[in-house]
Design a protein around this motif. Structure first.
Motif, PDB file in Angstrom:
ATOM      1  N   TYR A  84      -1.529 -15.795  10.109  1.00  0.00           N
ATOM      2  CA  TYR A  84      -0.107 -15.427  10.263  1.00  0.00           C
ATOM      3  C   TYR A  84       0.499 -14.901   9.343  1.00  0.00           C
ATOM      4  N   MET A  85      -0.001 -15.083   8.189  1.00  0.00           N
ATOM      5  CA  MET A  85       0.415 -14.485   6.813  1.00  0.00           C
ATOM      6  C   MET A  85      -0.151 -12.726   6.994  1.00  0.00           C
ATOM      7  N   TYR A  86      -1.335 -12.916   7.108  1.00  0.00           N
ATOM      8  CA  TYR A  86      -1.839 -11.678   7.152  1.00  0.00           C
ATOM      9  C   TYR A  86      -1.209 -10.826   8.376  1.00  0.00           C
ATOM     10  N   ASP A  87      -1.279 -11.256   9.515  1.00  0.00           N
ATOM     11  CA  ASP A  87      -0.600 -10.205  10.233  1.00  0.00           C
ATOM     12  C   ASP A  87       0.850  -9.979  10.112  1.00  0.00           C
ATOM     13  N   ILE A  88       1.432 -10.739   9.481  1.00  0.00           N
ATOM     14  CA  ILE A  88       3.134 -10.350   9.248  1.00  0.00           C
ATOM     15  C   ILE A  88       2.938  -9.375   8.253  1.00  0.00           C
ATOM     16  N   ALA A  89       1.979  -9.627   7.119  1.00  0.00           N
ATOM     17  CA  ALA A  89       1.971  -8.494   6.066  1.00  0.00           C
ATOM     18  C   ALA A  89       1.639  -7.065   6.594  1.00  0.00           C
ATOM     19  N   CYS A  90       0.800  -7.110   7.581  1.00  0.00           N
ATOM     20  CA  CYS A  90       0.475  -5.991   8.205  1.00  0.00           C
ATOM     21  C   CYS A  90       1.427  -5.139   8.931  1.00  0.00           C
TER      22      CYS A  90
ATOM     23  N   GLY B 205      -5.595  -6.834   0.163  1.00  0.00           N
ATOM     24  CA  GLY B 205      -5.639  -5.239   0.840  1.00  0.00           C
ATOM     25  C   GLY B 205      -4.523  -5.214   1.651  1.00  0.00           C
ATOM     26  N   ARG B 206      -3.674  -6.172   1.717  1.00  0.00           N
ATOM     27  CA  ARG B 206      -2.437  -6.052   2.429  1.00  0.00           C
ATOM     28  C   ARG B 206      -0.883  -6.348   1.902  1.00  0.00           C
ATOM     29  N   VAL B 207      -1.097  -7.239   0.763  1.00  0.00           N
ATOM     30  CA  VAL B 207       0.047  -7.760   0.022  1.00  0.00           C
ATOM     31  C   VAL B 207       0.191  -6.973  -1.104  1.00  0.00           C
ATOM     32  N   ASP B 208       1.476  -7.340  -1.579  1.00  0.00           N
ATOM     33  CA  ASP B 208       2.127  -6.425  -3.053  1.00  0.00           C
ATOM     34  C   ASP B 208       1.987  -7.150  -4.258  1.00  0.00           C
ATOM     35  N   ALA B 209       2.335  -8.592  -3.943  1.00  0.00           N
ATOM     36  CA  ALA B 209       2.416  -9.303  -5.216  1.00  0.00           C
ATOM     37  C   ALA B 209       1.964 -10.769  -4.850  1.00  0.00           C
ATOM     38  N   VAL B 210       1.329 -11.415  -5.796  1.00  0.00           N
ATOM     39  CA  VAL B 210       0.826 -12.809  -5.884  1.00  0.00           C
ATOM     40  C   VAL B 210       1.393 -13.719  -6.850  1.00  0.00           C
ATOM     41  N   LYS B 211       2.035 -14.666  -6.533  1.00  0.00           N
ATOM     42  CA  LYS B 211       2.370 -15.695  -7.188  1.00  0.00           C
ATOM     43  C   LYS B 211       1.278 -17.093  -7.473  1.00  0.00           C
ATOM     44  N   ILE B 212       0.676 -17.207  -8.526  1.00  0.00           N
ATOM     45  CA  ILE B 212      -0.232 -18.593  -8.441  1.00  0.00           C
ATOM     46  C   ILE B 212       0.189 -19.434  -9.046  1.00  0.00           C
TER      47      ILE B 212
ATOM     48  N   ILE C 103       6.536  -3.982 -10.376  1.00  0.00           N
ATOM     49  CA  ILE C 103       6.884  -3.274  -9.323  1.00  0.00           C
ATOM     50  C   ILE C 103       8.414  -3.104  -9.151  1.00  0.00           C
ATOM     51  N   TRP C 104       9.000  -2.149  -9.422  1.00  0.00           N
ATOM     52  CA  TRP C 104      10.447  -1.786  -9.605  1.00  0.00           C
ATOM     53  C   TRP C 104      11.092  -1.414  -8.681  1.00  0.00           C
ATOM     54  N   ARG C 105      10.504  -0.793  -7.621  1.00  0.00           N
ATOM     55  CA  ARG C 105      11.067  -0.174  -6.621  1.00  0.00           C
ATOM     56  C   ARG C 105      10.761  -0.717  -5.021  1.00  0.00           C
ATOM     57  N   GLU C 106      11.797  -0.756  -4.130  1.00  0.00           N
ATOM     58  CA  GLU C 106      11.582  -1.244  -2.953  1.00  0.00           C
ATOM     59  C   GLU C 106      10.758  -0.117  -2.267  1.00  0.00           C
ATOM     60  N   GLY C 107      10.291  -0.536  -0.839  1.00  0.00           N
ATOM     61  CA  GLY C 107       9.559   0.462  -0.064  1.00  0.00           C
ATOM     62  C   GLY C 107       8.044   0.114  -0.057  1.00  0.00           C
ATOM     63  N   LYS C 108       7.175   0.947   0.600  1.00  0.00           N
ATOM     64  CA  LYS C 108       5.848   0.755   1.244  1.00  0.00           C
ATOM     65  C   LYS C 108       4.818   0.156  -0.250  1.00  0.00           C
ATOM     66  N   GLY C 109       4.097  -0.796   0.192  1.00  0.00           N
ATOM     67  CA  GLY C 109       3.156  -1.084  -0.764  1.00  0.00           C
ATOM     68  C   GLY C 109       2.001  -0.106  -1.082  1.00  0.00           C
TER      69      GLY C 109
END
Ligand code: SF4
Length: 395
Positions: free
Chosen positions: A193-199, A226-233, A389-395
């Motif tokens: 679900y996450m992957y498809d939403i990210a796409c 390959g599809r997301v912009d940022a990860v917090k672990i 990442i300081w601006r909004e928009g496409k990753g």
């Protein structure tokens, strides 16, 4: 009709750190009733999600068939072997007639518009809002879980409803979110679900953020990156015994995930919940800090978060502020450039300072950005490039 995105509820969603924080102690019944109502009624100005017959089920990725009708799920390091009719440890992946299915695809149990600082992401589009969602389920069993009402719930605890990836993106756009965040519960267990939403989000120019325990197979992490912009672990400790005893997981796969995300060039931040007497030793904090510097580099922000007693860990006091300050000092001393303290209302330790000139460049109070001294990703005072990442928009 009052909805989960009404003004007074903005930012009042479940906690993101899954641990610590003086969150309200909802009863399980009240929480589940609220989640079901949320799905049934939809959100501000948007039609309710569909429910009832016709809701699609989704075959799961990352699995193999060891034979005898059993399936093995390879999504996370548990590698559950699941007999026909059974479910994996996360409770949301089921063997249906020899095939593995996700029971939560398209079935969000919680959706809120949160400040991105609440995730916490401090180097990603500060001051913007993240459309945040979760399904039920988790692949760890942390004794201090702040969102146990979500993580421990079963799919059948939530009234059936369906919100597909395109619908989630439309909802996010309709409330002017700067990003979509997979959070609250554990997004690894709703990977498909996450992957498809990210796409779908990327197609519309929306960034995707993942807030996770990092307990995931490397194959899945690679695909996700390959599809997301940022990860917090959440790095819950630097001690495998703690992971096993307190969290129902193990340390090495989480370290591997951290390295993989960094290697993939996806923006990474780390949260370390400091639990008194269990993972607050100077030696452990020092060893973890040295590992971060050597394996991930000095630019990965580290957030030391304050523990508050709750769920199954109520016999310990909240983390003393002095322990958090000591952890921050150790981490900075080892070379980390951006080290924060969360859940403790320490404005000085929630603000961002330029690594080159030391001047404050983003001031924060709680989840609010109260001032910035940056332009185009650079410090206004000395011109140093600030990682993030300081601006909004496409990753
Ligand atoms: S995702 Fe769930 S079913 Fe799959 S291996 Fe992990 S705990 Fe087991």
């Amino acid at each position: 009709m009052k909805t989960s995105l009404d003004k007074e509820e903005k930012g009042a969603g479940p906690a993101d750190r899954k641990s610590g924080g003086p969150g309200s102690a909802l009863s399980r019944r009240r929480f589940l009733a609220g989640s079901a109502a949320m799905i049934a009624m939809g959100m501000a100005g948007i039609p309710p999600v569909r429910s009832g017959p016709g809701v699609p089920r989704r075959e799961a990725s990352f699995c193999s068939g060891p034979g005898g009708g059993a399936v093995q799920c390879l999504l996370c390091p548990h590698s559950c072997t699941i007999p026909p009719g059974g479910r994996g440890k996360c409770g949301v992946r089921e063997n249906v007639d020899g095939s593995l299915y996700s029971l939560v695809y398209g079935r969000p149990c919680s959706m809120h518009l949160d400040p991105i600082e609440k995730k916490p992401f401090f180097h990603v589009m500060p001051g913007t809002s993240a459309f945040s969602l979760s399904t039920v389920g988790c692949n760890m069993t942390c004794r201090f879980c702040q969102n146990w009402q979500i993580s421990r719930a079963k799919p059948e605890d939530i009234e059936a409803g369906y919100a597909g990836p395109d619908e989630i993106v439309e909802r996010a756009l309709s409330v002017s979110a700067g990003s979509i965040a997979f959070t609250y519960g554990e997004p690894v267990v709703f990977f498909e679900y996450m992957y498809d939403i990210a796409c779908a989000a990327r197609e519309k120019g929306l960034r995707s953020l993942v807030v996770t325990n990092g307990y995931c197979s490397i194959e899945a992490i690679k695909k996700l990156c390959g599809r997301v912009d940022a990860v917090k672990i959440d790095l819950k400790a630097f001690d495998d015994a703690y992971y096993k005893r307190i969290c129902g997981g193990s340390l090495k796969p989480v370290l591997d995930s951290l390295v993989e995300v960094r290697k993939a060039g996806v923006w990474l931040e780390i949260v370390y919940l400091v639990v008194p007497t269990l993972n607050d030793g100077r030696g452990e904090i020092g060893a973890m800090s040295r590992w971060i510097i050597s394996e991930l580099g000095p630019d990965v922000p580290v957030h030391f978060s304050r523990f508050f007693p709750q769920y199954r860990l109520t016999n310990l006091p909240p983390t003393p502020v002095s322990s958090l300050e000591a952890a921050r000092k150790i981490c900075i001393g080892e070379g980390a450039r951006y080290v924060y303290i969360g859940n403790a209302a320490l404005a000085e330790a929630e603000s961002t300072y330029c690594h080159a000139c030391g001047r404050m460049i983003i001031s924060r109070k709680g989840h609010m950005v109260t001032g910035t001294e940056m332009s185009g990703g650079k410090c206004n005072h000395c011109g140093a490039v600030i990682p993030g990442i300081w601006r909004e928009g496409k990753g």
